[in-house]
Design an enzyme around this catalytic site. Structure first.
Site, PDB file in Angstrom:
ATOM      1  CG  ASP A 193      36.413  48.763  50.288  1.00 24.90           C
ATOM      2  OD1 ASP A 193      35.332  48.228  50.008  1.00 24.90           O
ATOM      3  OD2 ASP A 193      37.258  49.092  49.425  1.00 24.90           O
ATOM      4  CG  ASP A 240      36.248  44.249  45.477  1.00 25.71           C
ATOM      5  OD1 ASP A 240      36.732  43.440  44.677  1.00 25.71           O
ATOM      6  OD2 ASP A 240      35.200  44.028  46.125  1.00 25.71           O
ATOM      7  CG  ASP A 267      39.398  51.087  46.912  1.00 25.17           C
ATOM      8  OD1 ASP A 267      38.393  50.666  47.514  1.00 25.17           O
ATOM      9  OD2 ASP A 267      39.622  50.850  45.713  1.00 25.17           O
TER      10      ASP A 267
HETATM   11 MG   LIG Z   1      36.876  49.253  47.349  1.00 19.66          MG
END
Ligand SMILES: [Mg+2]
Length: 386
Positions: free
Chosen positions: A125, A127, A329
């Site tokens: 991922d 961000d 996340d």
């Molecule tokens: Mg993320």
């Protein structure tokens, strides 16, 4: 290896009746694998111009609770002899949480033991995983040290970035030509030509990447582009322009409203603006990210499907000697964690400094630990090859 037909023909849902339960249901509970339909309905193409409705809509449907819990406050840690000592109850709960989701760094020996004689594929991922979460999403830059770590990983393992951002934007932020990129939560994938099926499918487009290399574009939600781009994005900008701090982003196949910089007392107004627009588009749905409301097409496609698609495209699917690792996340990463957990295909690694339920196997505290893990992977691979 050829693609299975299920990957090349994702299903668009039939129109759904507009009601509060669809709009208010928590994203994790949404079921959107439904029977087929097309996007040709002219009903979806009208541009609503309405004043925000009653705030009661978003108070009663659970949006506000989800907004408040979407990004818990950061906690402080005390470092003592390289051991993180619990500073408060949150830290105690984090330590006990790590029993269920052990550190991928501390478990590296176990991970590498299982990876022996296997081909690792790395999915990342962006961000909050490679870049820190910052107030201005346009300034979520990846440190050069992280870029270098990702570049090294890509030298040894097939590596893909799977982000909620548009593919162009995430490429601009990462800037590495060695990787595969999937934007808009996997709804816009630039993958290798080899192993992929026909180029005549409506969702496939043969294209070239930044270096002129031939690639395959796979865009299962391409029919939604006019709706998102020409209507929803513009309406979101128009309806939220009076809300200080609200930022609207156009991710081509989805749109998002960031409320990180909006005063909490105005969150209900943000939610109501999005609610008022969404209720006119039964083929779109809401998901909650970290201080962001995201509007996406209702199709049976997500980051987990994108991982499966890329593994097949790379000829790495249905093989015992492949170990996919996915690091992310956010809630949208859970779909990928779930895919890897099913059948113990690989390892999901959740990046979080707070305890939260996940389908991941392991955890890393923050992007700096992600970098350490990526470097450890490269060191291990070099040692294996020596
Ligand atoms: Mg993320």
């Amino acid at each position: 290896m050829e693609l299975k037909s299920s990957h090349s023909s994702p299903v668009l849902t039939d129109p759904i009746s507009i009601n509060k339960s669809r709009l208010g249901i928590h994203p994790n509970l949404l079921s959107y694998a439904q029977s087929g339909g097309s996007l040709s309905s002219g009903k979806c193409m009208t541009i609503p111009r309405k004043k925000p409705g009653k705030l009661d809509d978003v108070r009663s449907n659970g949006w506000l609770d989800a907004m408040k819990s979407s990004s818990p406050p950061r906690k402080k840690l005390i470092k003592d002899f390289n051991i993180e000592v619990a500073a408060d109850d949150i830290d105690i709960s984090y330590c006990s949480w790590m029993i269920k989701y052990p550190s991928a760094l501390k478990s590296f020996e176990k991970i590498s033991k299982n990876a022996k004689n296997k081909k690792i594929a790395v999915f990342l991922d962006y961000d909050g995983t490679l870049s820190p979460i910052v107030d201005d999403p346009d300034r979520a830059f990846m440190p050069d040290t992280m870029r270098s770590a990702v570049r090294d990983v890509a030298k040894y393992f097939p590596t893909a970035i799977i982000s909620g951002r548009s593919r162009d934007k995430v490429y601009e932020l990462v800037g590495l030509t060695e990787l595969y990129y999937a934007g808009s939560h996997g709804m816009d994938i630039m993958g290798p030509v080899s192993h992929t099926e026909s180029d005549d499918h409506t969702n496939f487009t043969r294209s070239t990447d930044q270096q002129g290399k031939e690639v395959n574009l796979f865009q299962p939600a391409r029919e939604f582009i006019p709706m998102i781009d020409e209507q929803v994005f513009k309406n979101l900008v128009e309806n939220t322009k009076g809300i200080k701090g609200a930022i609207v982003e156009n991710h081509k196949f989805c749109a998002s409203v960031h409320y990180r910089n909006v005063e909490e007392k105005n969150w209900p107004t943000v939610a109501q603006c999005v609610h008022d627009i969404l209720k006119d588009y039964p083929r779109l749905r809401l998901t909650h990210g970290r201080k962001v409301l995201e509007i996406r097409p209702v199709i049976d496609w997500n980051k987990g499907k994108a991982v499966e698609f890329l593994l097949e495209s790379l000829g790495l699917s249905d093989r015992d000697d492949v170990l996919p690792i996915y690091i992310g996340d956010d809630k949208s990463d859970e779909d990928a964690f779930r895919v890897l957990r099913e059948g113990s295909r690989g390892y999901g690694i959740l990046v979080s400094s707070m305890p939260k339920e996940s389908k991941a196997f392991y955890s890393l505290r923050d992007p700096s630990e992600v970098k350490k893990f990526l470097k450890a992977l490269v060191r291990w691979k070099k040692f294996e090859e020596a």
